[in-house]
Design an enzyme around this catalytic site. Structure first.
Site, PDB file in Angstrom:
ATOM      1  N   ARG A 235       4.648  11.680  12.244  1.00  0.00           N
ATOM      2  CA  ARG A 235       5.360  12.816  12.795  1.00  0.00           C
ATOM      3  C   ARG A 235       6.391  12.270  13.794  1.00  0.00           C
ATOM      4  O   ARG A 235       6.132  11.333  14.529  1.00  0.00           O
ATOM      5  CB  ARG A 235       4.396  13.760  13.539  1.00  0.00           C
ATOM      6  N   GLU A 264      13.494  17.658  14.217  1.00  0.00           N
ATOM      7  CA  GLU A 264      13.503  17.640  12.743  1.00  0.00           C
ATOM      8  C   GLU A 264      13.854  19.054  12.271  1.00  0.00           C
ATOM      9  O   GLU A 264      13.245  20.011  12.720  1.00  0.00           O
ATOM     10  CB  GLU A 264      12.113  17.246  12.241  1.00  0.00           C
ATOM     11  N   HIS A 283      11.957  13.622   5.584  1.00  0.00           N
ATOM     12  CA  HIS A 283      10.549  14.045   5.522  1.00  0.00           C
ATOM     13  C   HIS A 283      10.134  14.292   4.069  1.00  0.00           C
ATOM     14  O   HIS A 283       9.771  15.404   3.672  1.00  0.00           O
ATOM     15  CB  HIS A 283      10.316  15.289   6.370  1.00  0.00           C
TER      16      HIS A 283
HETATM   17  C1  8YV Z   1       5.110  17.481   4.481  1.00  0.00           C
HETATM   18  C2  8YV Z   1       3.525  16.096   5.537  1.00  0.00           C
HETATM   19  O1  8YV Z   1       4.542  18.262   5.461  1.00  0.00           O
HETATM   20  O2  8YV Z   1       1.525  16.653   4.461  1.00  0.00           O
HETATM   21  C3  8YV Z   1       2.100  16.465   5.564  1.00  0.00           C
HETATM   22  O3  8YV Z   1       1.559  16.530   6.679  1.00  0.00           O
HETATM   23  O4  8YV Z   1       4.102  15.760   6.529  1.00  0.00           O
HETATM   24  C4  8YV Z   1       4.291  16.219   4.308  1.00  0.00           C
HETATM   25  O5  8YV Z   1       3.446  16.320   3.213  1.00  0.00           O
HETATM   26  C5  8YV Z   1       5.060  18.293   3.253  1.00  0.00           C
HETATM   27  O6  8YV Z   1       5.749  17.511   2.374  1.00  0.00           O
HETATM   28  C6  8YV Z   1       5.684  19.674   3.494  1.00  0.00           C
HETATM   29  O7  8YV Z   1       6.927  19.528   4.064  1.00  0.00           O
END
Ligand code: 8YV
Length: 323
Positions: A235, A264, A283
């Site tokens: 993150r 983000e 991301h």
């Molecule tokens: C994205 C992720 O959130 O699973 C997670 O925690 O960070 C990623 O998989 C997912 O792609 C949705 O944006």
């Protein structure tokens, strides 16, 4: 019995949407960008189920606007956007989607490491700019024989370790607690400070928590090798963005490759984007057709189980599940 009332806070793969629509009256946010609480408010008033997304703040304010909410499911492994205590206090089970995105996310994290080390993205830009005939692309660095430090060795970290070991790398890791299966995974536990000082590559895979927020700041980058490559696939807020920018400008570290940023999405005007020693992807850790479909279907399954008052498949606050 009438259909359950459900709010879906953004795009969802069609197969999962169809499964939900078969049993639920669905209100889905389909506009670009992140909906505000006001925009979702009227729908939330009647909602029994919420399919959230990592860019939606599921906090006390949202829960107060959703008095009938009985289950929250999110197609993501991370759930730092959800106030778990507030949900538990409301006896609302929350589900994420671990397990189904491990290999895909590990591919992206290790892919960023490999791309940055060998300047693959710069090589393509070099050819596109017509520079190939004039000069050779600046040299990259080997992976073989180098040390990869993983911060946050969970399932994804173990999958990254397999990739790194196959590339002839030594793997060390730091977690809050040492794992008992180091030998099975092929990674060696290392204290955080030593990992920073001895790693040639560092991959961050830790969840965003109160403890990990801002974990990488000026002191941490100052401890790293000036030849170090820093990769964040966790993150964005685990890293102090200004400290990273300063470390790259001062060449305290050699390169950064990020799949997540803070803020983000990163605006095109952000100073990080102008630097020569950085690679950023939007991301996309889990962003393959197959994996996003698995995540969406698992989230849909959790949502429907919760609405039926049954235990969720992947509940993050189990104490609520069986009330
Ligand atoms: C994205 C992720 O959130 O699973 C997670 O925690 O960070 C990623 O998989 C997912 O792609 C949705 O944006």
């Amino acid at each position: 019995m009438g259909k359950y009332k459900v709010v879906i806070a953004g795009h969802l793969m069609p197969s999962a949407l169809a499964a939900i629509q078969a049993q639920c009256e669905v209100r889905q946010w389909e506009q670009p960008g992140v909906p505000t609480l006001n925009q979702l408010g009227e729908w939330l008033q009647a909602a029994e189920g919420l399919l959230a997304l990592p860019n939606i703040a599921v906090n006390a304010g949202l829960l107060a606007a959703a008095p009938k909410l009985r289950v929250i499911a999110q197609p993501a492994v991370g759930y730092d956007n959800i106030d778990i205590q507030a949900c538990t206090d409301r006896k609302i089970p929350v589900a994420n989607t671990p397990g189904v995105l491990v290999e895909t996310t590990a591919d992206l994290a290790f892919g960023l490491l490999l791309t940055a080390a060998r300047r693959i993205h710069e090589g393509w830009a070099w050819v596109q700019a017509g520079k190939w005939p004039e000069a050779a692309l600046p040299l990259g660095v080997d992976l073989y024989g180098k040390t990869l430090g993983i911060v946050g060795l969970g399932a994804i970290g173990a999958a990254v370790t397999r990739r790194a070991r196959a590339s002839g790398m030594k793997v060390i890791y730091n977690n809050r607690r040492q794992r008992s299966d180091d030998d099975l995974i092929g990674a060696e536990y290392c204290c955080f400070e030593e990992l920073l000082a001895t790693s040639d590559f560092i991959i961050v895979l830790t969840p965003l928590t109160l403890e990990s927020r801002g974990l990488f700041a000026a002191n941490e980058f100052a401890r790293m090798k000036p030849t170090a490559y820093f990769i964040n696939a966790a993150r964005g807020a685990v890293v102090n963005t200004e400290a990273l920018y300063n470390a790259l400008v001062a060449r305290q570290i050699a390169y950064a490759a990020l799949d997540v940023t803070d803020p983000e999405p990163l605006p095109a005007s952000h100073p990080l984007i102008k630097l020569p020693n950085i690679l950023i992807t939007p991301h996309i850790g889990s962003a393959t057709r197959e994996t996003r479909s698995r995540m969406a279907l698992l989230a849909a399954e959790n949502l429907l189980l919760g609405l039926a008052g049954k235990p969720l498949v992947t509940c993050v606050n189990n104490e609520v599940n069986y009330q």
